[in-house]
Design an enzyme around this catalytic site. Structure first.
Site, PDB file in Angstrom:
ATOM      1  N   ARG A  28       0.821  -1.234   0.000  1.00 46.80           N
ATOM      2  CA  ARG A  28       0.000   0.000   0.000  1.00 46.80           C
ATOM      3  C   ARG A  28       0.843   1.267   0.000  1.00 46.80           C
ATOM      4  O   ARG A  28       0.423   2.299   0.522  1.00 46.80           O
ATOM      5  CB  ARG A  28      -0.949   0.062   1.198  1.00 46.80           C
ATOM      6  CG  ARG A  28      -2.054  -0.922   1.104  1.00 46.80           C
ATOM      7  CD  ARG A  28      -3.424  -0.316   1.417  1.00 46.80           C
ATOM      8  NE  ARG A  28      -4.374  -1.425   1.358  1.00 46.80           N
ATOM      9  CZ  ARG A  28      -5.038  -1.906   2.406  1.00 46.80           C
ATOM     10  NH1 ARG A  28      -4.920  -1.321   3.575  1.00 46.80           N
ATOM     11  NH2 ARG A  28      -5.844  -2.921   2.286  1.00 46.80           N
ATOM     12  N   ARG A  32      -3.420   6.387   0.366  1.00 53.39           N
ATOM     13  CA  ARG A  32      -3.911   7.532   1.124  1.00 53.39           C
ATOM     14  C   ARG A  32      -2.898   8.175   2.063  1.00 53.39           C
ATOM     15  O   ARG A  32      -3.129   9.281   2.553  1.00 53.39           O
ATOM     16  CB  ARG A  32      -5.139   7.117   1.949  1.00 53.39           C
ATOM     17  CG  ARG A  32      -6.375   6.913   1.133  1.00 53.39           C
ATOM     18  CD  ARG A  32      -7.454   6.276   1.992  1.00 53.39           C
ATOM     19  NE  ARG A  32      -7.079   4.930   2.420  1.00 53.39           N
ATOM     20  CZ  ARG A  32      -7.718   4.226   3.360  1.00 53.39           C
ATOM     21  NH1 ARG A  32      -8.762   4.753   3.974  1.00 53.39           N
ATOM     22  NH2 ARG A  32      -7.322   3.013   3.663  1.00 53.39           N
ATOM     23  N   ARG A  41      -5.860  11.741  -7.013  1.00 52.93           N
ATOM     24  CA  ARG A  41      -7.079  10.946  -7.147  1.00 52.93           C
ATOM     25  C   ARG A  41      -8.319  11.800  -7.011  1.00 52.93           C
ATOM     26  O   ARG A  41      -9.344  11.523  -7.636  1.00 52.93           O
ATOM     27  CB  ARG A  41      -7.101   9.803  -6.123  1.00 52.93           C
ATOM     28  CG  ARG A  41      -8.038   8.693  -6.584  1.00 52.93           C
ATOM     29  CD  ARG A  41      -8.171   7.556  -5.609  1.00 52.93           C
ATOM     30  NE  ARG A  41      -9.569   7.381  -5.242  1.00 52.93           N
ATOM     31  CZ  ARG A  41     -10.012   6.616  -4.270  1.00 52.93           C
ATOM     32  NH1 ARG A  41      -9.139   5.962  -3.511  1.00 52.93           N
ATOM     33  NH2 ARG A  41     -11.302   6.508  -4.033  1.00 52.93           N
ATOM     34  N   ASP A  77      -6.621  -2.830  -7.078  1.00 52.19           N
ATOM     35  CA  ASP A  77      -7.286  -3.462  -5.935  1.00 52.19           C
ATOM     36  C   ASP A  77      -7.552  -4.912  -6.302  1.00 52.19           C
ATOM     37  O   ASP A  77      -7.779  -5.225  -7.478  1.00 52.19           O
ATOM     38  CB  ASP A  77      -8.613  -2.753  -5.613  1.00 52.19           C
ATOM     39  CG  ASP A  77      -9.189  -3.269  -4.310  1.00 52.19           C
ATOM     40  OD1 ASP A  77      -8.918  -2.658  -3.266  1.00 52.19           O
ATOM     41  OD2 ASP A  77      -9.887  -4.313  -4.325  1.00 52.19           O
ATOM     42  N   TYR A 152     -14.864 -12.209   0.275  1.00 50.17           N
ATOM     43  CA  TYR A 152     -15.636 -11.000  -0.041  1.00 50.17           C
ATOM     44  C   TYR A 152     -16.941 -11.357  -0.760  1.00 50.17           C
ATOM     45  O   TYR A 152     -18.001 -10.800  -0.471  1.00 50.17           O
ATOM     46  CB  TYR A 152     -14.815 -10.030  -0.903  1.00 50.17           C
ATOM     47  CG  TYR A 152     -13.733  -9.310  -0.131  1.00 50.17           C
ATOM     48  CD1 TYR A 152     -14.052  -8.445   0.910  1.00 50.17           C
ATOM     49  CD2 TYR A 152     -12.387  -9.482  -0.434  1.00 50.17           C
ATOM     50  CE1 TYR A 152     -13.064  -7.786   1.633  1.00 50.17           C
ATOM     51  CE2 TYR A 152     -11.393  -8.823   0.275  1.00 50.17           C
ATOM     52  CZ  TYR A 152     -11.737  -7.977   1.311  1.00 50.17           C
ATOM     53  OH  TYR A 152     -10.764  -7.326   2.021  1.00 50.17           O
TER      54      TYR A 152
END
Lengths: 344, 344
Positions: A28, A32, A41, A77, A152
């Site tokens: 990652r 962010r 973004r 992702d 998921y």
């Protein structure tokens, strides 16, 4: 592959060859925690961003520029290929992947589409552009492993317990294997396309595999992950990572990994013992350590490097993804310490 | 203690004495999985329910009546003593414990009150009433361990990563130890009061300790949990449990446990090896297994019993709490199989 790229410290460590220094990248690292990420973004939705070639290139490059890490990882992702193939799902901010209709029956499994190359053309275009821009810095492609993707889909979103996933495994083994098989096919296709476009290594993320005992992992998960890893050309290093996988490290290696990713719970010298010969390790600084004062961080980094010497090859990384509120300057200093300390 | 109680299979197994059969109880056996629980609790808030003697008695008794388990566990919550002592927190349905002002500085630590007996009088009254009603069935008292309580206080609520908790540990060790010390004192007081009121055994819940490496656990957590366990009289069996603690089992025993609780990730025969001689084990059926068809459940139960024979004493349990949507009839059948299979 150009000689300078093939000779990159990251790829040498993956191949268990001597490298000039211990290579480092961060799971990652594109995300962010970087202000330039938030700026670039803007308010583009996650899955939309993953399918915009210009954004994928920019977001993938940002941490390479800022940190001088030894590998780039594609900004994407794990659910992207399922979305691209037409499965109805979304990534909800603050929640994670959310699936419109959970998959729980064999009819549901039949609804899972195959992935065709044109559906991820924006991604493979980005890979090609990145490889050109990165030069001697390797690009890591990645995919989600069948168990984590299945969780998921079955739970309908993120889950702490994976109870419905296990219920399907234990209660309807045929449907489980059909589902995991489909997801293995999607992951294999997605990795193959990234490698064909120029990715020099791949990582298979089985983030939640640590929810399983070794016996269940071996029976329900390993064959499918092995199929994915086995579909990647032999000369492309394969990293295999999950969280809380202390009981699974040996099996995750046996699934066909060149490099086994380790979270912070098992020290790398012990992980080397569990994984055995013939594989390198990746890890394993606790991502929460970066919030401590610098001398503590530096000492922890040195400890990881010391223990990593027990492995036949060591790629320095965090034990899980970078937390969003991580100070990028601390990560930059971590990169410097890893390089300085590990140089002959 | 009456001879029939002292001789109960559960207490014999905790003391590593031969028992007529393997005793069984379930973590969270008193709770939302029972329709009679939902009826009895109605819309009473969780912490309010924990301080109503009549409700605590009724909710604690329900699973004993329904399942014929070999031990009752007090209906309560690990944050109850902090709430009773005056700390501002609540249990929010669907979320968990939420703390009004997170604890992150040494001044915050000073705000944590001590627990005095009258603050939990409704609980100790319930313990006395339960012991009278339960007769030869032991009552287990419990408390939250310092690390797990600290995580709720520092994070302000449930956390997947415990990042702020670790940041405090690593970054301000003095404040961390002050906080953990205070929480150890509260837990010790709470357990002592339950034992004085008649609880025959206690369980220390360190639910989230598995987030730590063994080295960090030994340095930051073990001394505080050891202090709690050491404060309980020697003749009262002490169970020590956490989730994902494969790397910590030996240390959790060394902290002063008579019984080490094991989640489903480590088979009990392997757990017995890690824990070593002189301690019993508790566990470890995956709580998700109950959603499978009955033959699968039965085979898994038998497997746990088989592997449990490697331990010097075995208390059958799930590897974590009962899921809310568990079918109580399946748990009743599990109790029967455990008893039948383990008898001579």
């Amino acid at each position: 592959m150009p000689a300078a790229l093939s000779d990159a410290a990251f790829l040498r460590a993956c191949r268990r060859e001597r490298a000039a220094y211990t290579p480092v990248w961060f799971m990652r690292q594109a995300g962010r925690s970087l202000p330039e990420y938030l700026t670039a973004r803007g308010d583009t939705a996650m899955l939309q961003a993953c399918l915009r070639t210009d954004l994928v290139v920019e977001l993938t490059m940002q941490p390479v520029r800022r940190y001088g890490v030894d590998a780039a990882i594609l900004f994407s992702d794990i659910v992207l290929p399922l979305h691209a193939a037409g499965l109805e799902l979304d990534i909800v901010s603050g929640v994670g992947p959310v699936v419109a209709s959970p998959v729980r029956t064999s009819a549901d499994v039949d609804r899972i589409p195959s992935l065709s190359p044109e559906q991820v053309a924006p991604v493979t275009d980005a890979v090609r552009a990145l490889v050109a821009e990165l030069g001697a810095t390797p690009l890591i492609g990645f995919a989600g492993a069948p168990f984590t993707l299945a969780s998921y889909l079955i739970e309908g979103g993120p889950s702490r317990d994976h109870a419905r996933t296990k219920a399907l495994m234990y209660g309807d083994e045929a449907t489980w294997h059909a589902l995991a098989g489909r997801l293995a096919e999607v992951a294999s296709t997605y990795l193959r396309l990234q490698v064909e476009a120029g990715a020099s290594a791949v990582q298979l993320f089985d983030s939640w595999a640590g929810a399983l005992s070794a016996e269940d992992y071996a029976r329900y998960v390993l064959p499918h992950s092995a199929r994915v890893l086995g579909s990647v050309p032999a000369d492309v290093p394969k990293i295999h990572f999950g969280v809380g996988t202390g009981e699974l490290l040996e099996l995750m290696g046996e699934a066909g990994a060149d490099v086994v990713g380790v979270d912070w719970r098992v020290p790398l010298d012990e992980a080397a013992r569990r994984v055995g010969p013939g594989r390198a390790l990746q890890g394993n600084l606790d991502p929460a350590v970066v919030f401590a004062p610098w001398p503590v961080v530096a000492e922890r980094v040195r400890d990881v490097l010391r223990r990593g010497k027990a492995a036949e090859g060591h790629v320095f990384n965090l034990g899980h993804g970078v937390f969003p509120d991580t100070d990028p300057d601390v990560l930059a200093r971590v990169v410097d310490v890893v390089h300085e300390e590990s140089r002959g």
